[in-house]
Design an enzyme around this catalytic site. Structure first.
Site, PDB file in Angstrom:
ATOM      1  NE  ARG A   1       2.935 -20.182  19.164  1.00  0.00           N
ATOM      2  CZ  ARG A   1       2.771 -20.675  18.986  1.00  0.00           C
ATOM      3  NH1 ARG A   1       1.552 -20.807  19.756  1.00  0.00           N
ATOM      4  NH2 ARG A   1       2.765 -21.543  18.019  1.00  0.00           N
TER       5      ARG A   1
ATOM      6  CE  LYS B   1       5.218 -24.429  16.436  1.00  0.00           C
ATOM      7  NZ  LYS B   1       5.032 -25.857  16.902  1.00  0.00           N
TER       8      LYS B   1
ATOM      9  CD  GLU C   1       3.109 -28.397  25.364  1.00  0.00           C
ATOM     10  OE1 GLU C   1       2.336 -28.427  24.007  1.00  0.00           O
ATOM     11  OE2 GLU C   1       4.222 -27.964  25.265  1.00  0.00           O
TER      12      GLU C   1
HETATM   13  N1  PLP Z   1       2.387 -27.960  22.050  1.00  0.00           N
HETATM   14  C1  PLP Z   1       3.281 -28.049  21.134  1.00  0.00           C
HETATM   15  C2  PLP Z   1       4.511 -28.482  21.388  1.00  0.00           C
HETATM   16  C3  PLP Z   1       3.415 -27.697  19.458  1.00  0.00           C
HETATM   17  O1  PLP Z   1       4.250 -28.192  19.259  1.00  0.00           O
HETATM   18  C4  PLP Z   1       1.811 -26.991  19.371  1.00  0.00           C
HETATM   19  C5  PLP Z   1       2.150 -26.613  17.530  1.00  0.00           C
HETATM   20  O2  PLP Z   1       2.401 -25.461  17.787  1.00  0.00           O
HETATM   21  C6  PLP Z   1       0.778 -26.943  20.163  1.00  0.00           C
HETATM   22  C7  PLP Z   1       0.841 -26.860  21.165  1.00  0.00           C
HETATM   23  C8  PLP Z   1      -0.506 -25.872  19.856  1.00  0.00           C
HETATM   24  O3  PLP Z   1       0.025 -24.642  19.243  1.00  0.00           O
HETATM   25  P1  PLP Z   1      -0.513 -23.520  18.531  1.00  0.00           P
HETATM   26  O4  PLP Z   1      -2.704 -23.627  18.760  1.00  0.00           O
HETATM   27  O5  PLP Z   1      -0.718 -21.834  18.177  1.00  0.00           O
HETATM   28  O6  PLP Z   1      -0.330 -24.356  16.621  1.00  0.00           O
HETATM   29  C1  COI Z   2       1.610 -26.965  14.666  1.00  0.00           C
HETATM   30  O1  COI Z   2       0.228 -27.305  14.874  1.00  0.00           O
HETATM   31  O2  COI Z   2       1.952 -26.230  13.868  1.00  0.00           O
HETATM   32  C2  COI Z   2       2.924 -27.578  15.289  1.00  0.00           C
HETATM   33  O3  COI Z   2       4.239 -26.685  14.493  1.00  0.00           O
HETATM   34  C3  COI Z   2       2.897 -29.184  15.565  1.00  0.00           C
HETATM   35  C4  COI Z   2       3.792 -29.876  14.808  1.00  0.00           C
HETATM   36  C5  COI Z   2       3.918 -31.840  15.252  1.00  0.00           C
HETATM   37  C6  COI Z   2       3.624 -30.248  13.704  1.00  0.00           C
END
Ligand code: PLP
Ligand code: COI
Length: 341
Positions: free
Chosen positions: A82, A184, A220
């Site tokens: 990612r 991200k 989201e």
């Molecule tokens: N959506 C957003 C906007 C996020 O910042 C995060 C955190 O990383 C997620 C979703 C969840 O992603 P992940 O499960 O890969 O941490």
């Molecule tokens: C994560 O879950 O790792 C994120 O980056 C989300 C953030 C709101 C802390």
């Protein structure tokens, strides 16, 4: 190895400086080998690309202590992948995912004393990130970059642990249809700051963002994907090209199907259908699965039957299975759990 003297059980989601961080620099078209350093400060030019035009992307992952005392991390290859996609979208060089995984392992190992013990409720949060570091004044990508990884021990992202959250439907948009919502990038979070401060002021825990084009579909929150459970026990997650492809959500869908024998579907979810779901949760590395009890849409309350005191039964099973896999009490699918030590 002796653990640091930290009150693990009462940690919030904050920054505590740990001993080592990884730093690699990109110059003349190539990354150097990178080093671990004790210096937590970044010194860059006043005109650095990141400071002027927000050219920065990041990742979020965790290290866990398993029931038998090993230190592990969860699906780091997907974070590496990612980060490559995020970097490409912002015209940044790719930090190769194999080198990424190696650097993550090295950084966690160096900060082993900060990995919270099994059963403490805390974990070591790992934050890889990358930014344009040389001076840029015309709007264009930087030529030099820094990739870093720091770690910090954390507790639950939401105060109150597993108490169901109240969220509001936001009037602010998070991501444009052909924008950057699927990567991200720091810029996605900067633009959510006003919305989250305002939500907190109004007494809400988080914002539910809708699709910017029609404002009829659920996207989201500022830091997590949604997961819903229908009244007949099917798991539903919103499909959109402007949300972050959460690794937690993708894992939960697989857990639902393969471990719990549930049906799971990724599809467009309309705001109108929220009233028909039995359970709702936010999922992500930081959020793990945080139950949502209520969504407020401009004064209209949508209350999930799972209520405001505990997690719904399906959400709870998903939570227990996922954290069991991460902490070594449940056998993980091949390649999900990577051992650090
Ligand atoms: N959506 C957003 C906007 C996020 O910042 C995060 C955190 O990383 C997620 C979703 C969840 O992603 P992940 O499960 O890969 O941490
Ligand atoms: C994560 O879950 O790792 C994120 O980056 C989300 C953030 C709101 C802390």
């Amino acid at each position: 190895m002796e653990k640091k003297n930290i009150d693990w059980a009462n940690l919030g989601f904050g920054y505590i400086q740990t001993d080592y961080r990884f730093v690699s620099n990109y110059k003349n078209g190539a990354w150097d080998d990178g080093i671990l350093t004790e210096d937590a400060n970044v010194v860059i030019n006043e005109c650095a690309g990141v400071l002027q035009y927000a050219q920065t992307v990041f990742e979020g992952m965790k290290a866990y202590t398993t029931v038998d005392g090993r230190i592990v991390t969860f699906r780091p290859d997907l974070n590496g992948e990612r980060l490559e996609q995020s970097a490409a979208r912002l015209e940044m060089p790719i930090f190769p995912k194999d080198k990424f995984v190696e650097a993550v392992i090295k950084t966690i190992k160096a900060n082993e004393a900060y990995v919270p013990p099994y059963g403490s409720g805390a974990t070591l949060y790992v934050r890889p990130y990358m930014f344009g570091s040389n001076p840029v004044i015309g709007v264009k990508p930087a030529d030099e970059y820094q990739f870093r990884i720091f770690t910090t021990p954390v507790g639950p992202y939401f105060k109150g642990g597993v108490k169901p959250l109240t969220i509001r439907v936001s009037d602010f948009d998070r991501a444009a249809p052909n924008g950057t919502g699927h990567i991200k990038a720091g810029l996605n979070y900067a633009m959510s700051l006003h919305a989250i401060v305002d939500a907190h002021k109004q007494g809400f825990d988080e914002n539910m963002y809708l699709d910017a084009k029609t404002r009829t579909k659920v996207e989201e929150t500022g830091g997590a994907n949604f997961l819903f459970v229908t009244k007949d026990g099917k798991v539903v997650t919103p499909k959109s090209s402007s949300i972050l492809p959460s690794i937690t959500r993708r894992s939960l869908v697989q857990v639902a199907k393969e471990y719990l024998g549930l049906e799971a579907e990724e599809r467009e979810v309309y705001l109108d259908e929220l009233k028909d779901f039995a359970e709702c949760g936010l999922c992500g590395t930081a959020a793990v699965i945080s139950p949502v009890g209520k969504v407020v849409d401009h004064g209209k309350e949508i209350c999930f039957p799972s209520g405001m005191t505990e997690m719904g039964p399906v959400t709870k099973k998903l939570y227990e299975t996922l954290t069991g896999i991460q902490m070594g009490t449940i056998k993980a699918p091949e390649g999900w759990v990577v051992e650090i030590k």
